[in-house]
Enzyme design. Structure first.
Site, PDB file in Angstrom:
ATOM      1  N   SER A   8       0.870  -1.084   0.187  1.00 40.32           N
ATOM      2  CA  SER A   8       0.013  -0.078  -0.120  1.00 40.32           C
ATOM      3  C   SER A   8       0.834   1.066   0.155  1.00 40.32           C
ATOM      4  O   SER A   8       0.763   2.080  -0.769  1.00 40.32           O
ATOM      5  CB  SER A   8      -0.976   0.124   1.244  1.00 40.32           C
ATOM      6  OG  SER A   8      -0.216  -0.425   2.504  1.00 40.32           O
ATOM      7  N   HIS A  16      -1.947  -8.872   1.665  1.00 44.32           N
ATOM      8  CA  HIS A  16      -1.545  -7.647   2.274  1.00 44.32           C
ATOM      9  C   HIS A  16      -2.785  -7.138   3.212  1.00 44.32           C
ATOM     10  O   HIS A  16      -2.874  -8.124   4.270  1.00 44.32           O
ATOM     11  CB  HIS A  16      -1.361  -6.586   1.370  1.00 44.32           C
ATOM     12  CG  HIS A  16      -0.705  -5.306   1.811  1.00 44.32           C
ATOM     13  ND1 HIS A  16      -0.044  -4.860   2.967  1.00 44.32           N
ATOM     14  CD2 HIS A  16      -0.920  -3.877   1.453  1.00 44.32           C
ATOM     15  CE1 HIS A  16       0.074  -3.934   3.222  1.00 44.32           C
ATOM     16  NE2 HIS A  16      -0.099  -2.840   2.369  1.00 44.32           N
ATOM     17  N   HIS A  50       6.118 -12.697   6.661  1.00 46.44           N
ATOM     18  CA  HIS A  50       6.156 -11.613   6.400  1.00 46.44           C
ATOM     19  C   HIS A  50       7.270 -11.503   5.430  1.00 46.44           C
ATOM     20  O   HIS A  50       8.122 -12.312   5.300  1.00 46.44           O
ATOM     21  CB  HIS A  50       6.456 -10.709   7.418  1.00 46.44           C
ATOM     22  CG  HIS A  50       6.177  -9.232   7.369  1.00 46.44           C
ATOM     23  ND1 HIS A  50       7.099  -8.350   7.007  1.00 46.44           N
ATOM     24  CD2 HIS A  50       5.236  -8.511   7.688  1.00 46.44           C
ATOM     25  CE1 HIS A  50       6.679  -7.041   6.727  1.00 46.44           C
ATOM     26  NE2 HIS A  50       5.530  -7.177   7.270  1.00 46.44           N
ATOM     27  N   ARG A  82       3.579  -5.465  16.553  1.00 46.41           N
ATOM     28  CA  ARG A  82       2.311  -4.841  16.465  1.00 46.41           C
ATOM     29  C   ARG A  82       1.392  -6.011  17.003  1.00 46.41           C
ATOM     30  O   ARG A  82       0.216  -5.976  17.555  1.00 46.41           O
ATOM     31  CB  ARG A  82       1.640  -4.576  15.080  1.00 46.41           C
ATOM     32  CG  ARG A  82       2.729  -3.250  14.634  1.00 46.41           C
ATOM     33  CD  ARG A  82       2.371  -2.950  12.989  1.00 46.41           C
ATOM     34  NE  ARG A  82       2.912  -4.145  12.191  1.00 46.41           N
ATOM     35  CZ  ARG A  82       2.546  -4.021  10.792  1.00 46.41           C
ATOM     36  NH1 ARG A  82       2.125  -3.283  10.401  1.00 46.41           N
ATOM     37  NH2 ARG A  82       2.981  -5.139  10.275  1.00 46.41           N
ATOM     38  N   ASP A  98      -1.927  -8.875  11.714  1.00 52.23           N
ATOM     39  CA  ASP A  98      -3.394  -9.218  11.136  1.00 52.23           C
ATOM     40  C   ASP A  98      -3.587 -10.515  11.921  1.00 52.23           C
ATOM     41  O   ASP A  98      -4.863 -11.119  11.958  1.00 52.23           O
ATOM     42  CB  ASP A  98      -3.447  -9.548   9.661  1.00 52.23           C
ATOM     43  CG  ASP A  98      -3.024  -8.293   8.821  1.00 52.23           C
ATOM     44  OD1 ASP A  98      -3.640  -7.168   9.166  1.00 52.23           O
ATOM     45  OD2 ASP A  98      -2.348  -8.475   7.824  1.00 52.23           O
TER      46      ASP A  98
END
Ligand code: NMX
Ligand code: MLT
Length: 473
Positions: A278, A308, A354, A363, A409
């Site tokens: 992105s 993504h 990743h 995160r 995620d």
């Protein structure tokens, strides 16, 4: 005293501006003139730009020919992995340690950035300030930015009508990106460019567009949510709330813990250096001098891909399919079988792996800490914890996966689900709202630094074969 009077006059004008769209621009300019330069992000940025321009000039003239590494055929065929090729000032990713926003790790941001409530989660507007200026804002500066964003949040009616033209069954990301394209009609950059603005001033309308876009996204995003899932009953912005709190509120969630989650969620998803799909897309499109709306809409279309940003949707749907098949109290053995079934079906395990990270995503870790604090007994959280133990050894066993650890995620869905935001197909929109903060911050700097059109060289297989033959001879 005079200052306080003008501030109170300003707030009155601002609350009128929300109701009367035509007033919003004049109010914004009034703010720039009346608020103290310390509290005005644009003034801070204006002071910083000349020194950064000099820094870039010096870097180019003194070190322009220094080599940064060799490009191999593997890199060209392998999605440019490991190839250093972009300038991105707002954040930097270390494969082992994870992201640093202007040098600050996530735990440092949680400690240092202003929060909406004492010892609470960081405010996204504080992170926006940090990304743009490289400085940790005071609480007053973050609050002033909150107020400025609220004053810019009015949405032209045609945006809602444009979204309404799509079937309600359209994917939320399609509806959201369409809304962003409809917002583009108001681009200050486009207007200024048409009038012939000098390139040294490009950053100024880019700043205006970026702040307007960031301010307006939660309203567009919550409109999409309420349209699809709540019979179109929208909830107006609350002038007493900050950015993250207001977003949760407009979506329909007023639980204070959900507001805290939203602040954390938006903060940690903002930026992940420049090479992710992105950010890179937004940067590439912007390098053609496309305005922030056009560039960000393009970025959103990349974010909507399952490898993504759509992975957050995929994770919750996958977890729910596990529960449907095996129940909530699934054993580790059953879970292993389910993971193998997924892999043998030619699918990826969403939320793991990743392109750059080689350890657990920080995160993920900070969301896990949030869950341990607020929802330790949630059955889906417990399932996510079990997956943390079960999935990495299996991915390692495959022998080809470079990073078997969970990414951002893998965790976000179960937190949202816990507070009632159960509609997984919507999750990537939340990621999108957040990612605008990183992409737009860098875009303002792209313009301030005068970064050029991005145009790497491509080659054919034949070219590579011939090149390698010659190199071997
Ligand atoms: N499950 C199954 N296979 C995997 C996974 C996974 N989670 N991760 C990597 N692989 C495979 C990958 O498909 C590739 O297989 P092949 O050679 O047959 O094409 C092989 O392992 C090597 O891939 P890597 O070099 O480890 O990873 P790459 O950099 O190509 O891709 C991702 C990174 C993130 C696309 C990949 O790990 C993945 O597909 N993960 C699952 C989807 C996901 O969680 N995406 C979200 C990423 C974070 N975000 O928000 O964007
Ligand atoms: C992101 O936040 O953009 C993802 O982790 C993907 C990436 O960094 O490549």
């Amino acid at each position: 005293m005079v200052f306080f009077r003008s501030v109170s006059l300003l707030s009155k004008l601002r609350s009128r501006a929300v109701r009367q769209p035509n007033l919003s621009n004049s109010v914004r300019w009034l703010q720039i003139q009346t608020s103290s330069p310390d509290l005005d992000l644009r003034s801070q940025l204006k002071d910083l730009i000349p020194e950064q321009q000099d820094r870039l000039k010096k870097l180019k003239s003194e070190h322009g020919k220094v080599q940064l590494g060799n490009i191999t055929v593997d890199m060209v065929l392998g999605g440019m992995r490991g190839m250093t090729g972009l300038l991105w000032e707002t954040s930097l990713l270390d494969p082992d340690e994870g992201i640093r926003f202007r040098g600050l790790s996530i735990p440092e941001c949680q400690k240092l950035l202003p929060s909406a409530k004492p010892s609470g989660e960081p405010m996204p507007e504080g992170l926006l300030w940090l990304l743009l200026t490289g400085k940790v804002p005071t609480k007053e500066q973050a609050d002033s930015l909150s107020e400025e964003l609220r004053s810019r949040a009015t949405i032209p009616d045609h945006v809602f009508k444009t979204i309404e033209a799509l079937p309600v069954t359209a994917h939320p990301m399609t509806q959201f990106a369409t809304g962003v394209m409809a917002l583009q009609v108001q681009s200050e950059f486009q207007k200024a460019y048409e009038k012939g603005i000098h390139k040294s001033k490009f950053w100024e309308p880019t700043y205006e567009d970026s702040l307007n876009l960031i301010a307006q996204l939660p309203t567009v995003a919550s409109y999409v949510y309420r349209r699809i899932y709540k019979n179109g009953q929208t909830i107006p912005m609350d002038d007493s709330l900050d950015y993250g709190g207001n977003f949760a509120h407009m979506l329909g969630f007023d639980n204070p813990e959900m507001k805290e989650l939203m602040r954390l969620y938006v903060t940690i998803h903002t930026d992940h250096e420049g090479g992710n799909v992105s950010a890179h897309t937004g940067h590439l499109v912007a390098s053609a001098l496309s305005d922030p709306y056009l560039s960000f809409a393009a970025a959103l279309n990349g974010l909507a891909g399952p490898l993504h940003g759509l992975a957050n949707q995929e994770v919750l749907l996958w977890i729910k399919s596990v529960v449907e098949e095996c129940g909530e109290n699934i054993t580790k053995e059953q879970l292993k079988d389910y993971v193998w079934k997924t892999l043998n079906g030619g699918k990826v395990v969403p939320g793991f792996g990743h392109g750059v990270l080689r350890k657990t995503d920080p995160r993920y870790t900070c969301q896990r800490e949030f869950a341990l604090k607020h929802l330790p007994n949630d059955p889906l959280f417990q399932l996510v914890s079990k997956l943390y133990e079960v999935v990495p050894p299996i991915l390692l066993e495959l022998g080809k996966v470079k990073n078997p650890w969970p990414n951002v995620d893998a965790h976000s869905g179960v937190l949202l689900n816990h507070y009632g935001l159960t509609e997984a197909r919507y999750y990537t929109v939340l990621f999108g709202v957040s990612r605008a903060i990183g992409i737009c911050s860098q875009l303002i700097w792209d313009r301030a630094l005068g970064l050029p059109l991005e145009r790497p060289k491509s080659v054919t297989m034949e070219w590579l074969e011939n090149y390698c033959k010659k190199a071997a001879a």
